[in-house]
Design a protein around this motif. Structure first.
Motif, PDB file in Angstrom:
ATOM      1  N   ILE A 285      -1.569  -1.018   5.510  1.00 45.98           N
ATOM      2  CA  ILE A 285      -0.282  -0.979   4.804  1.00 45.98           C
ATOM      3  C   ILE A 285      -0.554  -0.865   3.312  1.00 45.98           C
ATOM      4  O   ILE A 285      -1.612  -1.256   2.828  1.00 45.98           O
ATOM      5  CB  ILE A 285       0.579  -2.240   5.042  1.00 45.98           C
ATOM      6  CG1 ILE A 285      -0.235  -3.501   4.753  1.00 45.98           C
ATOM      7  CG2 ILE A 285       1.168  -2.265   6.421  1.00 45.98           C
ATOM      8  CD1 ILE A 285       0.654  -4.703   4.588  1.00 45.98           C
TER       9      ILE A 285
ATOM     10  N   THR B   9       0.261  -2.202  -0.250  1.00 45.85           N
ATOM     11  CA  THR B   9       0.807  -3.387  -0.918  1.00 45.85           C
ATOM     12  C   THR B   9       0.697  -3.163  -2.425  1.00 45.85           C
ATOM     13  O   THR B   9       0.110  -2.171  -2.872  1.00 45.85           O
ATOM     14  CB  THR B   9      -0.001  -4.653  -0.553  1.00 45.85           C
ATOM     15  OG1 THR B   9      -1.298  -4.555  -1.169  1.00 45.85           O
ATOM     16  CG2 THR B   9      -0.171  -4.792   0.947  1.00 45.85           C
TER      17      THR B   9
ATOM     18  N   ILE C   6      -5.362  -3.598   8.220  1.00 37.82           N
ATOM     19  CA  ILE C   6      -4.988  -4.754   9.040  1.00 37.82           C
ATOM     20  C   ILE C   6      -5.569  -4.643  10.446  1.00 37.82           C
ATOM     21  O   ILE C   6      -6.244  -5.551  10.908  1.00 37.82           O
ATOM     22  CB  ILE C   6      -3.456  -4.917   9.105  1.00 37.82           C
ATOM     23  CG1 ILE C   6      -2.878  -5.000   7.687  1.00 37.82           C
ATOM     24  CG2 ILE C   6      -3.102  -6.196   9.871  1.00 37.82           C
ATOM     25  CD1 ILE C   6      -1.399  -5.129   7.619  1.00 37.82           C
TER      26      ILE C   6
ATOM     27  N   GLY D  52      -1.677 -14.212  11.023  1.00 38.09           N
ATOM     28  CA  GLY D  52      -2.276 -13.240  10.110  1.00 38.09           C
ATOM     29  C   GLY D  52      -3.342 -12.370  10.742  1.00 38.09           C
ATOM     30  O   GLY D  52      -4.008 -11.604  10.058  1.00 38.09           O
ATOM     31  N   SER D  53      -3.521 -12.457  12.062  1.00 36.60           N
ATOM     32  CA  SER D  53      -4.587 -11.678  12.699  1.00 36.60           C
ATOM     33  C   SER D  53      -4.150 -10.240  12.990  1.00 36.60           C
ATOM     34  O   SER D  53      -4.967  -9.415  13.398  1.00 36.60           O
ATOM     35  CB  SER D  53      -5.066 -12.365  13.982  1.00 36.60           C
ATOM     36  OG  SER D  53      -3.995 -12.584  14.868  1.00 36.60           O
ATOM     37  N   GLY D  54      -2.854  -9.936  12.811  1.00 35.59           N
ATOM     38  CA  GLY D  54      -2.389  -8.559  12.981  1.00 35.59           C
ATOM     39  C   GLY D  54      -1.570  -8.330  14.239  1.00 35.59           C
ATOM     40  O   GLY D  54      -1.307  -7.181  14.604  1.00 35.59           O
TER      41      GLY D  54
ATOM     42  N   PRO E 131      -4.638 -16.295  15.920  1.00 35.45           N
ATOM     43  CA  PRO E 131      -4.166 -17.072  14.777  1.00 35.45           C
ATOM     44  C   PRO E 131      -3.177 -16.286  13.927  1.00 35.45           C
ATOM     45  O   PRO E 131      -3.089 -15.063  14.050  1.00 35.45           O
ATOM     46  CB  PRO E 131      -5.449 -17.373  13.989  1.00 35.45           C
ATOM     47  CG  PRO E 131      -6.451 -16.374  14.452  1.00 35.45           C
ATOM     48  CD  PRO E 131      -6.071 -15.992  15.854  1.00 35.45           C
TER      49      PRO E 131
ATOM     50  N   ARG F 238       6.471   1.415   7.781  1.00 36.51           N
ATOM     51  CA  ARG F 238       5.644   0.701   6.805  1.00 36.51           C
ATOM     52  C   ARG F 238       4.142   0.778   7.138  1.00 36.51           C
ATOM     53  O   ARG F 238       3.299   0.671   6.261  1.00 36.51           O
ATOM     54  CB  ARG F 238       6.133  -0.749   6.818  1.00 36.51           C
ATOM     55  CG  ARG F 238       5.285  -1.731   6.080  1.00 36.51           C
ATOM     56  CD  ARG F 238       5.969  -2.169   4.813  1.00 36.51           C
ATOM     57  NE  ARG F 238       4.983  -2.368   3.784  1.00 36.51           N
ATOM     58  CZ  ARG F 238       4.982  -3.389   2.949  1.00 36.51           C
ATOM     59  NH1 ARG F 238       5.950  -4.261   3.020  1.00 36.51           N
ATOM     60  NH2 ARG F 238       4.048  -3.510   2.054  1.00 36.51           N
TER      61      ARG F 238
ATOM     62  N   GLN G 171       9.686 -10.419  16.204  1.00 30.50           N
ATOM     63  CA  GLN G 171       9.468 -11.829  15.883  1.00 30.50           C
ATOM     64  C   GLN G 171      10.628 -12.348  15.026  1.00 30.50           C
ATOM     65  O   GLN G 171      11.094 -13.459  15.234  1.00 30.50           O
ATOM     66  CB  GLN G 171       8.140 -11.975  15.132  1.00 30.50           C
ATOM     67  CG  GLN G 171       7.796 -13.406  14.778  1.00 30.50           C
ATOM     68  CD  GLN G 171       6.380 -13.545  14.226  1.00 30.50           C
ATOM     69  OE1 GLN G 171       5.678 -12.558  14.025  1.00 30.50           O
ATOM     70  NE2 GLN G 171       5.965 -14.772  13.986  1.00 30.50           N
TER      71      GLN G 171
ATOM     72  N   SER H  79       1.698  -8.931  14.879  1.00 30.18           N
ATOM     73  CA  SER H  79       2.975  -8.252  14.613  1.00 30.18           C
ATOM     74  C   SER H  79       2.752  -6.826  14.136  1.00 30.18           C
ATOM     75  O   SER H  79       3.541  -5.927  14.449  1.00 30.18           O
ATOM     76  CB  SER H  79       3.788  -9.024  13.564  1.00 30.18           C
ATOM     77  OG  SER H  79       4.235 -10.254  14.093  1.00 30.18           O
TER      78      SER H  79
HETATM   79  N1  LIG Z   1       4.628  -5.932   5.013  1.00 28.96           N
HETATM   80  C1  LIG Z   1       3.512  -6.565   4.650  1.00 28.96           C
HETATM   81  N2  LIG Z   1       3.171  -6.727   3.353  1.00 28.96           N
HETATM   82  C2  LIG Z   1       2.024  -7.376   2.992  1.00 28.96           C
HETATM   83  N3  LIG Z   1       1.137  -7.864   3.882  1.00 28.96           N
HETATM   84  C3  LIG Z   1       1.427  -7.722   5.173  1.00 28.96           C
HETATM   85  C4  LIG Z   1       2.626  -7.064   5.636  1.00 28.96           C
HETATM   86  N4  LIG Z   1       2.637  -7.071   6.982  1.00 28.96           N
HETATM   87  C5  LIG Z   1       1.503  -7.705   7.338  1.00 28.96           C
HETATM   88  N5  LIG Z   1       0.786  -8.075   6.269  1.00 28.96           N
HETATM   89  C6  LIG Z   1      -0.500  -8.789   6.256  1.00 28.96           C
HETATM   90  O1  LIG Z   1      -1.246  -8.310   7.353  1.00 28.96           O
HETATM   91  C7  LIG Z   1      -1.897  -9.364   8.006  1.00 28.96           C
HETATM   92  C8  LIG Z   1      -1.460  -9.407   9.472  1.00 28.96           C
HETATM   93  O2  LIG Z   1      -0.100  -9.774   9.542  1.00 28.96           O
HETATM   94  P1  LIG Z   1       0.691  -9.841  10.920  1.00 28.96           P
HETATM   95  O3  LIG Z   1       0.510  -8.569  11.648  1.00 28.96           O
HETATM   96  O4  LIG Z   1       2.093 -10.274  10.614  1.00 28.96           O
HETATM   97  O5  LIG Z   1      -0.104 -11.003  11.670  1.00 28.96           O
HETATM   98  P2  LIG Z   1       0.347 -11.997  12.839  1.00 28.96           P
HETATM   99  O6  LIG Z   1       1.566 -11.437  13.484  1.00 28.96           O
HETATM  100  O7  LIG Z   1      -0.840 -12.053  13.734  1.00 28.96           O
HETATM  101  O8  LIG Z   1       0.599 -13.325  12.188  1.00 28.96           O
HETATM  102  C9  LIG Z   1      -1.579 -10.616   7.239  1.00 28.96           C
HETATM  103  O9  LIG Z   1      -2.625 -10.879   6.341  1.00 28.96           O
HETATM  104  C10 LIG Z   1      -0.306 -10.251   6.501  1.00 28.96           C
HETATM  105  O10 LIG Z   1      -0.174 -10.974   5.293  1.00 28.96           O
END
Ligand SMILES: Nc1ncnc2c1ncn2[C@@H]1O[C@H](COP(=O)(O)OP(=O)(O)O)[C@@H](O)[C@H]1O
Ligand SMILES: [Mg+2]
Length: 254
Positions: free
Chosen positions: A13, A15, A22, A43-45, A41, A58, A91, A47
């Motif tokens: 992504i 930022t 990710i 933040g593991s990716g 855990p 995005r 989520q 979502s």
């Molecule tokens: N839209 C976003 N902007 C900034 N960072 C993001 C965004 N989406 C995800 N991340 C980052 O990507 C990593 C994985 O996020 P996510 O997929 O939400 O993990 P999970 O669902 O396993 O908690 C995290 O470090 C998160 O901060």
């Protein structure tokens, strides 16, 4: 019998601090009727994987593939993915001001099927599904997710699942924020969909609790953007006891 295949998927992504990688090489194969739990855990990716399958703009796919019965999912628009039978329960479901649940469901059903559902059987189906999910009838006239409690949002996601009848459902932390009663009701809805339509399920969850109600055939542990370990339901039991510490220290060492 359908197959959803994810091969060596890399996703990043943009930022403010630049591009962030990710997903770092995800491999997964899900067949009709199978339930795969993705555990890991924060933040593991997890979502990110869910949104990438659904086609959220995005997320940039840098390499790898997602195919549904051999068709390139990454080439499809969000609408085309839904019509192809992919479904995402988010989520954090978003509010849609000015659109009632009734209108939303009917519009979604029409878009997915390519024709409007016959009105009488549709109303019957909606009412029956709402009753099974213990949703009050007045719910149908409220605006989508506006002022919904956490439990109501999740029930509404499962209501869509029951009515849209996808081939594959990605359920992103559908258990979060639910008390035990709501968790059971929501899980029963997923299990009904599994029985009635041979649904394939990608059940994303941080906790093992929901797996007591929705039995996974396969468990994948997700760490730092890829699958770190795979196994059967017994792997979930071990995570319940041990947590994710073991994987996290391994990821830091690497
Ligand atoms: N839209 C976003 N902007 C900034 N960072 C993001 C965004 N989406 C995800 N991340 C980052 O990507 C990593 C994985 O996020 P996510 O997929 O939400 O993990 P999970 O669902 O396993 O908690 C995290 O470090 C998160 O901060
Ligand atoms: Mg998440």
């Amino acid at each position: 019998m359908s197959v959803l295949e994810i091969r060596d998927l890399h996703v990043s992504i943009d930022t403010d601090q630049g591009t962030k990688e990710i997903l770092r090489g995800v491999d997964l194969t899900i067949r009709s009727g199978e339930t795969h739990a993705i555990m890991g855990p924060n933040g593991s990716g997890k979502s990110t994987l869910a949104y990438t399958i659904a086609g959220h703009p995005r997320y940039t796919v840098d390499s790898g593939s997602i195919t549904l019965d051999g068709e390139d999912v990454l080439e499809m628009s969000v609408d085309e993915r839904a019509r192809a039978g992919l479904f995402l329960a988010m989520q954090y479901p978003v509010e849609i001001p000015g659109v009632t649940v009734t209108n939303f469901l009917r519009t979604a059903k029409t878009a997915v099927d390519g024709e409007a559902p016959a009105i009488r059987s549709w109303i019957k189906d909606v009412n029956a599904s709402m009753a099974k999910l213990r949703m009050d009838k007045s719910f149908a006239e409220r605006n989508v997710n506006e002022g919904f409690s956490g439990g109501e949002k999740k029930r509404h996601e499962i209501l869509q699942l029951e009515l849209l009848k996808p081939h594959f459902a990605v359920l992103d932390e559908t258990d979060s924020g639910l008390d035990v009663d709501a968790l059971k009701i929501v899980s029963e809805g997923v299990n009904r969909a599994k029985e009635n339509t041979d649904l394939g399920v990608l059940l994303i969850t941080h906790y093992t609790r929901i797996l007591r109600y929705i039995k996974p055939d396969h468990v994948h542990v997700f760490v730092a953007g890829k699958v770190a370990e795979e196994g059967g339901p017994e792997l979930a039991d071990r995570l319940e006891d041990e947590g994710y510490d073991r994987y996290l220290s391994a990821a830091t060492d690497a």
